[in-house]
Design an enzyme around this catalytic site. Structure first.
Site, PDB file in Angstrom:
ATOM      1  CG  ASP A  44      27.258 -92.063  10.414  1.00 25.69           C
ATOM      2  OD1 ASP A  44      26.699 -91.178  11.110  1.00 25.69           O
ATOM      3  OD2 ASP A  44      27.807 -93.068  10.912  1.00 25.69           O
ATOM      4  CB  SER A  45      22.607 -88.258  10.161  1.00 20.91           C
ATOM      5  OG  SER A  45      23.332 -87.146   9.677  1.00 20.91           O
ATOM      6  CG  ASP A  83      30.016 -88.897  10.743  1.00 21.80           C
ATOM      7  OD1 ASP A  83      30.849 -88.449  11.557  1.00 21.80           O
ATOM      8  OD2 ASP A  83      28.786 -88.904  10.951  1.00 21.80           O
ATOM      9  CE  LYS A 113      30.349 -86.644  13.777  1.00 17.17           C
ATOM     10  NZ  LYS A 113      29.783 -87.960  14.128  1.00 17.17           N
ATOM     11  CD  GLU A 115      29.050 -93.027  15.820  1.00 17.62           C
ATOM     12  OE1 GLU A 115      28.779 -94.137  16.335  1.00 17.62           O
ATOM     13  OE2 GLU A 115      28.260 -92.424  15.075  1.00 17.62           O
ATOM     14  CD  GLU A 182      23.866 -88.088  18.493  1.00 17.75           C
ATOM     15  OE1 GLU A 182      24.917 -88.239  17.844  1.00 17.75           O
ATOM     16  OE2 GLU A 182      22.748 -88.406  18.062  1.00 17.75           O
TER      17      GLU A 182
HETATM   18  O1  KIV Z   1      25.789 -88.233  11.568  1.00 13.97           O
HETATM   19  C1  KIV Z   1      25.510 -87.150  12.091  1.00 13.97           C
HETATM   20  O2  KIV Z   1      24.759 -86.314  11.572  1.00 13.97           O
HETATM   21  C2  KIV Z   1      26.117 -86.880  13.389  1.00 13.97           C
HETATM   22  C3  KIV Z   1      25.556 -85.728  14.175  1.00 13.97           C
HETATM   23  C4  KIV Z   1      24.251 -86.115  14.738  1.00 13.97           C
HETATM   24  C5  KIV Z   1      26.508 -85.257  15.200  1.00 13.97           C
HETATM   25  O3  KIV Z   1      26.992 -87.558  13.799  1.00 13.97           O
END
Ligand code: KIV
Length: 275
Positions: A44-45, A83, A113, A115, A182
């Site tokens: 989600d970056s 994510d 993924k 959090e 992280e």
């Molecule tokens: O969103 C992302 O790119 C991430 C990485 C920084 C692990 O969660």
């Protein structure tokens, strides 16, 4: 060879390092996949490096599905992890399973993924039970940026370090097959890595983790808004791109592009009839 959750399990047992990079589109995913990475993370970056938001909070399920499916089309061998965006799983176990299912069905994710630690273990358990592999994410979890008060290293006090260790054990027990760590001290990441049997994938967590992940724009020098301490620039693609854009502007301006070799021809017969 196709990477799966089994690849992750075996790598931990054998002590092989796992590699993960982010991607958000088809052609980048194809290049990363061809390079031989184990896994591509549609992080989600996306919100920061592709959509230009300040944080990841505004990223939607539709964004993740759209970009996940594009990456999946380009990734032949890498395991695609997508994510779960903010508020797609925190609200309830039911929402978590429905949204993880959408990321797999519509976004073609091989795994999702999310959090969090103990608090999201019911979600991890239910998603895993639905046949969707889960990667957990601890330490600096960007969806909680407002609670942390900024991008800060996590787990530096005794209580905070104990909590990360406890969360790591809990997400493993709940069924996560890997754990992203992280921005935590390297010694804590080492302790976590030795305390659980699922692989740890570090980003700003030292090199004792079982694998590493980086945002590809960071490691290629394509994103200059903010460069964290843990990033190594493996190339300066940003500079190469800017140079090429300038060359293009110059060539169009001085008439050297397009050249004869870029033109399509028209036969003289047809041309004559036009006059
Ligand atoms: O969103 C992302 O790119 C991430 C990485 C920084 C692990 O969660």
């Amino acid at each position: 060879m196709k990477n799966t959750v089994v690849t992750f399990k075996e790598a931990k047992v054998k002590g092989d390092k796992l590699t993960m990079l982010t991607a958000y589109d088809y052609s980048t995913a194809k290049l990363i996949d061809e390079a031989g990475v184990n896994s591509i993370l549609v992080g989600d970056s996306l919100g920061n490096v592709v959509l230009g938001y300040e944080d990841t909070i505004s990223v939607t399920m539709e964004d993740m599905i759209h970009h996940g499916a594009a990456v999946a089309r380009g990734a032949k061998n890498a395991l695609v992890v997508v994510d779960m965006p903010f508020m797609s799983y925190q609200t309830s176990v039911y929402d978590a399973v429905v949204n993880a299912g959408r990321l797999m069905k519509e976004g073609r994710a091989g795994a999702v993924k999310l959090e969090g630690g103990v608090d999201v273990c019911p979600q991890i358990k239910a998603i895993t039970a639905a046949g969707i592999p889960v990667v957990a994410h601890l330490g600096l979890t960007p969806q909680s940026i407002n609670a942390f008060g900024g991008h800060k290293v996590q787990g530096k006090t005794e209580d905070a370090a104990k909590k990360i260790l406890e969360d790591a054990k809990a997400v493993e027990l709940a069924g996560a097959f890997a754990l992203v760590l992280e921005c935590v001290p390297a010694k804590l990441a080492e302790l976590v890595t030795k305390s659980i049997s699922i692989p740890t994938i570090g980003i700003g967590a030292g090199n004792v983790c079982d694998g590493q992940v980086l945002v590809y724009q960071d490691m290629l020098g394509m994103f200059s808004d903010f460069t964290p301490k843990f990033v190594r620039k493996f190339a300066n693609v940003g500079e190469v791109m800017t140079e090429a854009f300038k060359e293009y502007i110059k060539a169009v301006g001085d008439g050297t592009f397009p050249g004869k070799e870029h033109e399509y021809t028209l036969s003289d017969d047809v041309l004559e009839k036009l006059y």
